[in-house]
Structures are given as structure tokens and as C-alpha cells.
Design an enzyme around this catalytic site. Structure first.
Site, mmCIF file in Angstrom:
data_model
loop_
_atom_site.group_PDB
_atom_site.id
_atom_site.type_symbol
_atom_site.label_atom_id
_atom_site.label_comp_id
_atom_site.label_asym_id
_atom_site.label_seq_id
_atom_site.Cartn_x
_atom_site.Cartn_y
_atom_site.Cartn_z
ATOM 1 N N CYS A 96 13.122 -4.023 -3.393
ATOM 2 C CA CYS A 96 12.917 -3.742 -1.964
ATOM 3 C C CYS A 96 13.797 -4.684 -1.140
ATOM 4 O O CYS A 96 13.898 -5.872 -1.438
ATOM 5 C CB CYS A 96 11.449 -3.969 -1.651
ATOM 6 S SG CYS A 96 11.012 -4.029 0.080
ATOM 7 N N CYS B 147 11.201 -7.385 1.051
ATOM 8 C CA CYS B 147 10.503 -8.540 0.452
ATOM 9 C C CYS B 147 11.341 -9.206 -0.652
ATOM 10 O O CYS B 147 10.980 -10.273 -1.140
ATOM 11 C CB CYS B 147 9.144 -8.119 -0.093
ATOM 12 S SG CYS B 147 9.221 -7.001 -1.502
ATOM 13 N N CYS C 203 4.373 -7.733 -0.103
ATOM 14 C CA CYS C 203 5.244 -6.945 0.787
ATOM 15 C C CYS C 203 4.415 -6.202 1.828
ATOM 16 O O CYS C 203 3.391 -5.601 1.515
ATOM 17 C CB CYS C 203 6.075 -5.938 -0.010
ATOM 18 S SG CYS C 203 7.302 -5.113 1.031
ATOM 19 N N CYS D 138 8.374 -4.043 -5.340
ATOM 20 C CA CYS D 138 8.048 -5.051 -4.331
ATOM 21 C C CYS D 138 7.230 -6.195 -4.910
ATOM 22 O O CYS D 138 6.625 -6.078 -5.961
ATOM 23 C CB CYS D 138 7.191 -4.419 -3.223
ATOM 24 S SG CYS D 138 8.087 -3.326 -2.133
HETATM 25 ZN ZN LIG Z 1 8.896 -4.816 -0.516
#
Ligand SMILES: [Zn+2]
Length: 187
Positions: free
Chosen positions: A68, A71, A41, A37
Site C-alpha cells: 500500500c 501505510c 492502515c 497493508c
Molecule cells: Zn495501507
């Protein structure tokens, strides 16, 4: 692996605070989920022992982590204007303790101060000054929590040129005066 600007604990704290001032400067991956991330995030904070950090998307992917979906850390570098922003952020992170001028930052990146200011504001929705203050206040909070340095030592240590500018920036960002903040911790 990392510029000495961040310690592991600082990066953990930045990730827990979801602070987007650091997006693109490093990525965190969670061993238990296999996902990485951006620092900002909003996903749930993972246990510290499960976190590992990477400086680039490529390194995270090479180590077997997937980006992810929320994000989208792998989308960060697709905007060339963001390269200028990240160059400015890196320079500020390496020099925030000094009496920085916009000219100095712009010269280091190789564009005019005017363009740097405009690009930075447009891409991040905040000014260079606000960014620099955020970094200094974050560091001041770190020092308040982890050292016994006096408030005026901390003020100059993080690069503010006067106590009043430290005080105002600190209060604006944390809603506390520095001395109130220290009292909260001491409780
Ligand atoms: Zn994330």
C-alpha cells in the site's frame, strides 16, 4: 503459518481498529485490490471474505500483492531498532497471560532491561507497560464479546495480577469500566 497468538477473527478486528500495536507482526492483503497493508492502515475496512493474512512482507509479495502506498508496509523492517521492538512484542504476545517482568523479556531478547525500555519507548512512543496493558485489554475485550467468563476470570486469564489494575487499564483504554462494557454488548 501463524503463531497461535491470533485467530483469523482477531486479526480482522485488529485491522479494522487500525491498532498500531501489531504493526510488523502481520500484514493483511485485500484480494480485490491486490494490495497489502500494515494492521494500522487507515484505509477503508475491506470485506472479511476478501482479506488474507501474511506474516512477512516477502510472503505477501510472493503471493502477488503490492505494498500500500499509504501505510508502506514494506518500509517497516528498515530500522534495526525495530527488530528489537518486534522481538519484544512477539515475546509479550506469547507470554502476556503470565506475570511478566521486564527482565524476563529483555533476557529473552538478549539486551539489558534498561536498553530495551529506552529503545521501545523511542521507537513506539509508548512504554512496555502500556504496550502490555493494551494487549491484555484487547484480549479482555475479545473475551467479553465472545465468552460468558466472569469479569474476574477474564482479569486473571489475560494476565492482570489484580482486579484494580485490570479495571484501571480497561477504563483507560476503552473509556468504559469492564462491567459497563459488558452491559453495552448485552443490549
Ligand atoms: Zn495501507
Amino acid at each position: 503459518m501463524f503463531p497461535t497468538t491470533f485467530s483469523f477473527n482477531e486479526m480482522v478486528k485488529i485491522a479494522n481498529n487500525c491498532d498500531d500495536a501489531y504493526d510488523g507482526l502481520f500484514f493483511y492483503a485485500v484480494k480485490t485490490t491486490g494490495i497489502f497493508c500494515r494492521p494500522s492502515c487507515k484505509s477503508r475496512s475491506p470485506k472479511t471474505e476478501n482479506i488474507t493474512f501474511f506474516q512477512t512482507v516477502e510472503e505477501a509479495k510472493k503471493a502477488g500483492f503490492r505494498p500500500c502506498k499509504k501505510c508502506q508496509p514494506d518500509k517497516i523492517h528498515f530500522n534495526p531498532m525495530m527488530d528489537i521492538v518486534h522481538d519484544a512484542e512477539r515475546y509479550i504476545l506469547g507470554h502476556y497471560t503470565e506475570n511478566l517482568t521486564w527482565k524476563q523479556i529483555a533476557q529473552n531478547i538478549g539486551i539489558s532491561p534498561y536498553h530495551l525500555g529506552r529503545i521501545f519507548k523511542k521507537q513506539t512512543a509508548r512504554t512496555l507497560r502500556v504496550y502490555l496493558e493494551n494487549i491484555r485489554v484487547n484480549k479482555a475485550v475479545h473475551l467479553l464479546r465472545n465468552t460468558n467468563l466472569s469479569l474476574s476470570d477474564i482479569c486473571y486469564e489475560v494476565g492482570f495480577q489484580s482486579y484494580s489494575s485490570f479495571y484501571h487499564a480497561f477504563q483507560k483504554q476503552t473509556q468504559y469500566a469492564p462491567q459497563q462494557y459488558r452491559k453495552q454488548i448485552d443490549k
